[in-house]
Design an enzyme around this catalytic site. Sequence first.
Site, PDB file in Angstrom:
ATOM      1  N   ASN A  17       6.407  -5.798  -8.725  1.00  0.00           N
ATOM      2  CA  ASN A  17       7.411  -6.212  -8.157  1.00  0.00           C
ATOM      3  C   ASN A  17       8.076  -7.610  -8.934  1.00  0.00           C
ATOM      4  O   ASN A  17       9.389  -8.147  -8.497  1.00  0.00           O
ATOM      5  CB  ASN A  17       7.720  -6.327  -6.660  1.00  0.00           C
ATOM      6  N   LYS A  18       7.372  -8.345  -9.656  1.00  0.00           N
ATOM      7  CA  LYS A  18       7.623  -9.563 -10.162  1.00  0.00           C
ATOM      8  C   LYS A  18       8.487  -9.449 -11.476  1.00  0.00           C
ATOM      9  O   LYS A  18       9.177  -8.385 -11.786  1.00  0.00           O
ATOM     10  CB  LYS A  18       6.428 -10.220 -10.651  1.00  0.00           C
TER      11      LYS A  18
END
Length: 364
Positions: A179-180
């Site tokens: 999710n970065k």
Amino acid sequence: MTRIFLSSPDMSGTEERYLVNALRSGWVAPVGPDLDAFEREIAERCGTAHAVGVSSGTAALHLALLALGVGPGDAVIVPTLTFAATANAVVYTGAEPVFVDCRPDDGNIDASLVEAVVKQEKIKAILPVDLFGSCADYTALAALEVPIIEDAAEALGATHAGRPAGSFGRAAALSFNGNKIMTTSGGGMVVTDDEWLARRCRHLATQAREPVPHYEHADVGYNYRLSNLLAALGRAQLSRLDEMIKRRRQLRERYAERFAGLPGVRLLGAGDPGANCWLTAIVVDPDEAGWQAHELGAHLDRHDIETRPVWKPMHLQPVYRGRRAWLTGAADRLFATGLNLPSGSAIRDPDRIFAAIDEFLERR
Ligand SMILES: *Cc1c(COP(=O)(O)O)cnc(C)c1O
């Protein structure tokens, strides 16, 4: 209708090409030319001399702390407003986290409070977090002359005072979790200017195997290296990082316009020109606004749009109850009134989010 997530992976044909090439090259273990190149390219991006690719951002934090000599009996300052991995990495080493509250404007660690703490307690290191992609105040923190490890897991591509995230402190940890801002599916990196520190991290990440023909170990090591295949994925993502940051920034600007002029509503960290805009959050004062952040969250969820309260502070977490904490109430307030909005560069139909926000606001 497909669900719109906060920050989902953004993949293209470039990633597919790099990955297939790495697979065909036969370098599928945690060693190989893509890993070497990925480390060089990340070091260059962060303005550091060295980089060590590892299996997660948490592993990067753990190794950086160990290499700095943090261990049992030591105290490490950790912002209370962060993801649990920051504090957990300190605990892995046997040291104690000391939680410190944040600034209300951007949620980053309160440097004046840190100054008060280091005057009263023996502190081995400070572990500031670059919250949601905005750098902590390293100008103020560096003046305290306590070693800093930067948790830059959320901040690749951000800057503070013209310097890139990852270049502050003795070493920094990056994350390439799914999710970065960019992802290798899972992965991380230690970046540092300190050659000894980099060598120590690399050694500990590879089971602390000594350079002799048989298996010889003088330290307890870890199996923390990054796979060459995932490094290839990372190189492809890195080649698209600026384009992905631009899309996140455009989305943040659109949120800023939509919420501008609404009483009691502001963007967390608005006006940081160096932010990479990883996650955008609004902060809602319910008395002024006439509605609560979580009500907007529930409304968006009914439209299959994900939101999330900002990090629940560490001093409120059951696992960290009773730990030392220096608090002003700022993190508690942000947890109660803040909401992370969909911010990913892979969002293809942002109009859907804004239509749902319009509907919510019109009913108020
Ligand atoms: C994501 C994150 C981490 C951990 O990174 P992983 O790669 O998921 O282990 C650490 N600190 C912060 C602030 C993060 O957001």
